[in-house]
Design a protein around this motif. Structure first.
Motif, PDB file in Angstrom:
ATOM      1  N   TYR A  88       0.946  -1.183   0.136  1.00 17.24           N
ATOM      2  CA  TYR A  88      -0.010   0.169   0.064  1.00 17.24           C
ATOM      3  C   TYR A  88       0.782   1.074   0.138  1.00 17.24           C
ATOM      4  CZ  TYR A  88      -4.034  -2.899   0.932  1.00 17.24           C
ATOM      5  OH  TYR A  88      -5.071  -3.904   0.879  1.00 17.24           O
ATOM      6  N   GLU A  91       2.790   2.655   3.033  1.00 19.76           N
ATOM      7  CA  GLU A  91       3.814   1.568   3.386  1.00 19.76           C
ATOM      8  C   GLU A  91       4.944   1.904   2.585  1.00 19.76           C
ATOM      9  OE1 GLU A  91       2.744  -2.342   4.722  1.00 19.76           O
ATOM     10  OE2 GLU A  91       0.988  -1.637   3.523  1.00 19.76           O
ATOM     11  N   GLN A 135     -10.812  -4.262  -6.350  1.00 21.79           N
ATOM     12  CA  GLN A 135     -10.501  -4.794  -4.739  1.00 21.79           C
ATOM     13  C   GLN A 135     -11.330  -4.820  -3.923  1.00 21.79           C
ATOM     14  OE1 GLN A 135      -6.951  -2.921  -2.966  1.00 21.79           O
ATOM     15  NE2 GLN A 135      -6.237  -4.908  -2.420  1.00 21.79           N
ATOM     16  N   SER A 142     -10.748  -3.907   6.842  1.00 23.08           N
ATOM     17  CA  SER A 142     -10.222  -3.809   5.368  1.00 23.08           C
ATOM     18  C   SER A 142     -11.340  -2.733   4.640  1.00 23.08           C
ATOM     19  CB  SER A 142     -10.096  -5.156   4.535  1.00 23.08           C
ATOM     20  OG  SER A 142     -11.274  -5.800   4.446  1.00 23.08           O
ATOM     21  N   VAL A 145      -9.145   0.261   4.861  1.00 26.02           N
ATOM     22  CA  VAL A 145      -7.810   0.381   3.990  1.00 26.02           C
ATOM     23  C   VAL A 145      -8.440   0.880   2.687  1.00 26.02           C
ATOM     24  CG1 VAL A 145      -6.376  -1.262   2.725  1.00 26.02           C
ATOM     25  CG2 VAL A 145      -6.693  -1.393   5.429  1.00 26.02           C
ATOM     26  N   ARG A 149      -7.176   3.885   0.245  1.00 25.81           N
ATOM     27  CA  ARG A 149      -6.831   3.855  -1.073  1.00 25.81           C
ATOM     28  C   ARG A 149      -7.339   4.580  -1.844  1.00 25.81           C
ATOM     29  NH1 ARG A 149      -4.237  -1.659  -3.473  1.00 25.81           N
ATOM     30  NH2 ARG A 149      -2.272  -0.193  -3.955  1.00 25.81           N
ATOM     31  N   THR A 294      -8.831  -8.265  -0.302  1.00 23.85           N
ATOM     32  CA  THR A 294      -7.991  -7.696   0.604  1.00 23.85           C
ATOM     33  C   THR A 294      -7.654  -8.823   1.968  1.00 23.85           C
ATOM     34  OG1 THR A 294     -10.016  -7.176   1.838  1.00 23.85           O
ATOM     35  CG2 THR A 294      -8.782  -5.140   0.634  1.00 23.85           C
TER      36      THR A 294
END
Ligand SMILES: Cc1cc2nc3c(=O)[nH]c(=O)nc-3n(C[C@H](O)[C@H](O)[C@H](O)COP(=O)(O)OP(=O)(O)OC[C@H]3O[C@@H](n4cnc5c(N)ncnc54)[C@H](O)[C@@H]3O)c2cc1C
Length: 443
Positions: A88, A91, A135, A142, A145, A149, A294
């Motif tokens: 990601y 990160e 996704q 998730s 996340v 994103r 995910t």
């Protein structure tokens, strides 16, 4: 030179769907000593994209593969073209710092464009479709996340959307997920045909490609390099090693010291049904999206051009040896798509992905003029194609390649000899975490 047809050897134990439906490629076996400027070892997406980009720079290039073009992960994968890195963005920034991280995120976000542009430019017949990548989030955690994103990619100007639960269910044909990211830059292709198409394009541009050439030794030869196989050798000024998860093919550690221990090769398994009925096709992935969820041990799924449902999942350190080894994938299909009441499973196959400890791909300069690019963590259709372009630029003296990952030296992973029990334990731990997280109720 013996000419042979490469139609029947991909997928060791089981014939893959891609092998059964691919375009054909005639390629020569490697028999005689050769001399060239740049030698590429490994004819997957990385090596073939490097060769094609080098041919555009009118370089003298030879590519050799231990088996044939597309023998490795490139001829066996899910054929999902997904822009960007597996890691990601937040990160990536944490690991590389904001400035470098942002440059890498920007460059790698262009990987799907690169794939589809090459397909168009070289008229590669590989059933390419750019219908978008989904996704879906499998848990509340998730969902967070996915939301961040979507926000981040939107800020970068990417054509992404947040799908609500109903739309996610409609686009995927399953109620198993909460919300999803839709990235319109993604799509699908027939991966073995893409690999063979890259090879054909490179050959048309003057690159020489040989099969049945397992390089087992590379040594300096005055100010050049010599790569040897059992039959003959090749002298070259520069070498690109593009062997990724197959760097230890035939237990061959002699390719370059430590390279096979710089990544963790892991088998990923796939199963394809027979073509679904028209009725089912209208409800399962009806708009031709590809999807990867995910989960830590993710499911990735899509239809092929004839309406077969293909589902793959993170696998194992062992290759699938019998159909029983694929039963966890069959169970996942049945759980996601109970409406497929009598699925006839037609193809079972596996391939090796290359994991890295950092989650980032590696580009190594191992010695003057010797480079390697590998470690896509299962996200390599776009990324390996981009890596090939980077390697081509690097080896032709490009020193400032915008957004390229930092050049590193090989760092063999410690405790590699214990990797089998460690990976097995990690597999069960991740599967347990997924199961616990998957019990979260939507909020
Ligand atoms: C089952 C599976 C599903 C996947 N699904 C997706 C997906 O849907 N989307 C996505 O983006 N990514 C996916 N990936 C990842 C992607 O396929 C890989 O990252 C990518 O293909 C790597 O390409 P490569 O050229 O670096 O390596 P490879 O394609 O593995 O090629 C390496 C080549 O090196 C050759 N070789 C090895 N040793 C030698 C030697 N000593 N001498 C000569 N040749 C040698 C091998 O024969 C092989 O052909 C998947 C991977 C797998 C295994």
């Amino acid at each position: 030179m013996i000419s042979h047809k490469t139609s029947n050897s991909v997928g060791d134990e089981f014939k893959s769907l891609w092998q059964a439906t691919s375009t054909q490629l005639e390629i020569d076996s490697f028999e005689d000593n050769l001399d060239c400027d740049i030698l590429i070892i490994g004819a997957g997406f990385t090596g073939l994209s490097a060769a094609l980009h080098l041919s555009e720079l009118e370089q003298d290039v030879v590519v050799v593969d231990a088996v044939e073009p597309g023998y490795g992960a490139s001829g066996r994968n899910g054929g999902q073209v997904i822009p960007g890195l597996k890691l990601y963005p937040e990160e990536v920034r944490k690991k590389l710092g904001d400035e470098k991280g942002n440059a890498v995120i920007n460059a790698t976000n262009g990987s799907a464009d690169l794939v589809f542009n090459l397909i168009k430019k070289y008229q590669i017949d590989c059933k390419a479709n750019r219908n978008g990548f989904i996704q879906p989030a499998f848990s509340n955690t998730s969902c967070g996340v996915i939301r961040s994103r979507v926000e981040l990619l939107s800020k970068l100007g990417a054509p992404v959307e947040l799908l609500d639960k109903e739309t996610t269910a409609e686009y995927l044909g399953t109620n198993s997920y909460f919300i999803a990211l839709l990235d319109k830059r993604g799509g699908s292709l027939q991966p073995l045909s893409y690999a063979r198409g890259l090879a054909k394009a490179a050959i048309r541009q003057g690159v020489k490609i040989y099969s049945n050439a397992l390089v087992n030794k590379i040594k300096p030869l005055q100010d050049r390099w010599q790569a040897s196989t059992q039959k003959a050798s090749i002298n070259a000024n520069r070498i690109l090693i593009c062997t990724n998860g197959y760097s230890d093919l035939n237990n061959n550690p002699g390719l370059w010291p430590g390279l096979n221990r710089s990544i963790i090769p892991l088998h990923s398994f796939q199963v394809a049904t027979q073509p679904l009925s028209n009725k089912l096709r209208q409800s399962i992935l009806p708009h031709g999206h590809v999807a990867s969820d995910t989960k830590r041990l993710l499911n990735y799924f899509r239809l092929d051009h004839e309406g077969r449902l293909i589902l793959g999942g993170s696998g194992n350190i062992y290759e699938g040896k019998s159909i029983r080894d694929f039963s966890h994938i069959v169970r996942r299909i049945q759980s996601l798509y109970p409406q497929i009441t009598e699925p006839q499973f037609e193809f079972y196959w596996s391939g090796k992905i290359a994991l890295t400890m950092s989650g980032l791909p590696h580009i190594h300069e191992m010695a003057p003029g010797v480079y390697s690019g590998l470690g896509y963590n299962g996200r390599g259709v776009g990324m390996a194609t981009l890596m090939g372009q980077w390697l081509a630029e690097l080896v032709t003296d490009g020193d400032q390649i915008p957004g390229m990952l930092p050049l590193t030296t090989i760092k063999p992973i410690k405790l590699q000899s214990f990797r089998k029990p460690v990976i097995t334990a990690a597999y069960f731990w991740k599967s347990l975490q997924d199961r616990v997280e998957g019990r979260q109720k939507p909020i």
